[in-house]
Design a protein around this motif. Structure first.
Motif, PDB file in Angstrom:
ATOM      1  N   THR A   1       0.843  -1.188   0.000  1.00 28.67           N
ATOM      2  CA  THR A   1       0.000   0.000   0.000  1.00 28.67           C
ATOM      3  C   THR A   1       0.880   1.241   0.000  1.00 28.67           C
ATOM      4  N   VAL A   2       0.520   2.216  -0.810  1.00 32.05           N
ATOM      5  CA  VAL A   2       1.234   3.490  -0.819  1.00 32.05           C
ATOM      6  C   VAL A   2       0.460   4.442   0.078  1.00 32.05           C
ATOM      7  N   TYR A   3       1.191   5.047   1.028  1.00 26.74           N
ATOM      8  CA  TYR A   3       0.608   6.001   1.962  1.00 26.74           C
ATOM      9  C   TYR A   3       1.203   7.365   1.672  1.00 26.74           C
ATOM     10  N   SER A   4       0.352   8.351   1.467  1.00 22.62           N
ATOM     11  CA  SER A   4       0.802   9.715   1.200  1.00 22.62           C
ATOM     12  C   SER A   4       0.063  10.668   2.115  1.00 22.62           C
ATOM     13  N   GLU A   5       0.829  11.412   2.894  1.00 27.21           N
ATOM     14  CA  GLU A   5       0.252  12.412   3.799  1.00 27.21           C
ATOM     15  C   GLU A   5       0.516  13.775   3.189  1.00 27.21           C
ATOM     16  N   ASN A   6      -0.537  14.587   3.050  1.00 20.86           N
ATOM     17  CA  ASN A   6      -0.357  15.895   2.442  1.00 20.86           C
ATOM     18  C   ASN A   6      -1.242  16.921   3.118  1.00 20.86           C
ATOM     19  N   ILE A   7      -1.313  18.081   2.553  1.00 22.26           N
ATOM     20  CA  ILE A   7      -2.020  19.199   3.175  1.00 22.26           C
ATOM     21  C   ILE A   7      -3.519  18.931   3.380  1.00 22.26           C
ATOM     22  N   THR A   8      -4.110  18.092   2.551  1.00 25.24           N
ATOM     23  CA  THR A   8      -5.552  17.839   2.665  1.00 25.24           C
ATOM     24  C   THR A   8      -5.884  16.581   3.462  1.00 25.24           C
ATOM     25  N   GLY A   9      -4.878  15.839   3.913  1.00 26.40           N
ATOM     26  CA  GLY A   9      -5.128  14.622   4.680  1.00 26.40           C
ATOM     27  C   GLY A   9      -4.196  13.506   4.238  1.00 26.40           C
ATOM     28  N   ALA A  10      -4.644  12.288   4.393  1.00 29.83           N
ATOM     29  CA  ALA A  10      -3.835  11.120   4.034  1.00 29.83           C
ATOM     30  C   ALA A  10      -4.537  10.331   2.937  1.00 29.83           C
ATOM     31  N   LEU A  11      -3.737   9.660   2.133  1.00 35.96           N
ATOM     32  CA  LEU A  11      -4.262   8.870   1.028  1.00 35.96           C
ATOM     33  C   LEU A  11      -3.596   7.500   1.064  1.00 35.96           C
ATOM     34  N   TYR A  12      -4.393   6.443   0.937  1.00 35.88           N
ATOM     35  CA  TYR A  12      -3.889   5.071   0.896  1.00 35.88           C
ATOM     36  C   TYR A  12      -4.237   4.479  -0.471  1.00 35.88           C
ATOM     37  N   LEU A  13      -3.227   4.037  -1.198  1.00 35.36           N
ATOM     38  CA  LEU A  13      -3.450   3.463  -2.523  1.00 35.36           C
ATOM     39  C   LEU A  13      -3.002   2.008  -2.474  1.00 35.36           C
ATOM     40  N   ASP A  14      -3.927   1.096  -2.761  1.00 38.72           N
ATOM     41  CA  ASP A  14      -3.563  -0.329  -2.713  1.00 38.72           C
ATOM     42  C   ASP A  14      -4.019  -1.092  -3.946  1.00 38.72           C
ATOM     43  N   HIS A  15      -4.259  -0.371  -5.025  1.00 40.55           N
ATOM     44  CA  HIS A  15      -4.719  -0.999  -6.266  1.00 40.55           C
ATOM     45  C   HIS A  15      -3.565  -1.746  -6.930  1.00 40.55           C
ATOM     46  N   GLN A  16      -3.817  -2.993  -7.310  1.00 39.72           N
ATOM     47  CA  GLN A  16      -2.808  -3.766  -8.006  1.00 39.72           C
ATOM     48  C   GLN A  16      -3.107  -3.751  -9.495  1.00 39.72           C
ATOM     49  N   ILE A  17      -2.078  -3.607 -10.283  1.00 39.16           N
ATOM     50  CA  ILE A  17      -2.245  -3.609 -11.743  1.00 39.16           C
ATOM     51  C   ILE A  17      -1.834  -4.957 -12.287  1.00 39.16           C
TER      52      ILE A  17
END
Length: 125
Positions: free
Chosen positions: A109-125
């Motif tokens: 899972t990719v976790y990105s914390e930024n100014i608007t909150g946090a984002l978790y990306l776990d989509h597999q291609i």
């Protein structure tokens, strides 16, 4: 944090610091084994001027000491040769999970914390 959100309420600032400190404790735990942490940092980050005298030196000393004392920590510094396409989205963390008792594991899972909150990306291609 104050650079991203200069008007952040004091209580929110304190809460965010506590969350980061709690996460940091995971790196020094004995059991279960601590996670592997690979940090890739731009050279410009360690050359940046900050307002508090000596703060950058203390942070660099802490990083060097941590990578020396904790074998599961790796720090790499990329030379500043211009912007990299990955920098456009800001910092991110790739979380990889150990297999469960049944042998299966969660996808990375990719976790990105930024100014608007946090984002978790776990989509597999």
């Amino acid at each position: 944090m104050t650079a991203e959100r200069p008007r952040i309420p004091v209580e929110e600032f304190g809460r965010r610091i506590r969350v980061k400190q709690e996460r940091q404790v995971l790196l020094t735990r004995g059991f279960p084994p601590p996670p592997q942490l690979d940090v890739i940092m731009a050279e410009a980050v360690i050359r940046a001027k900050i307002e508090t005298p000596g703060a950058m030196q203390q942070q660099l000393w802490h990083l060097l000491k941590a990578t020396d004392e904790l074998p599961h920590l790796r720090l790499r510094v990329l030379p500043s040769v211009g912007p990299h396409s990955a920098a456009a989205s800001g910092g991110f963390t790739i979380l990889e999970f150990p297999p469960s008792d049944r042998g299966s594991s969660e996808p990375p899972t990719v976790y990105s914390e930024n100014i608007t909150g946090a984002l978790y990306l776990d989509h597999q291609i």
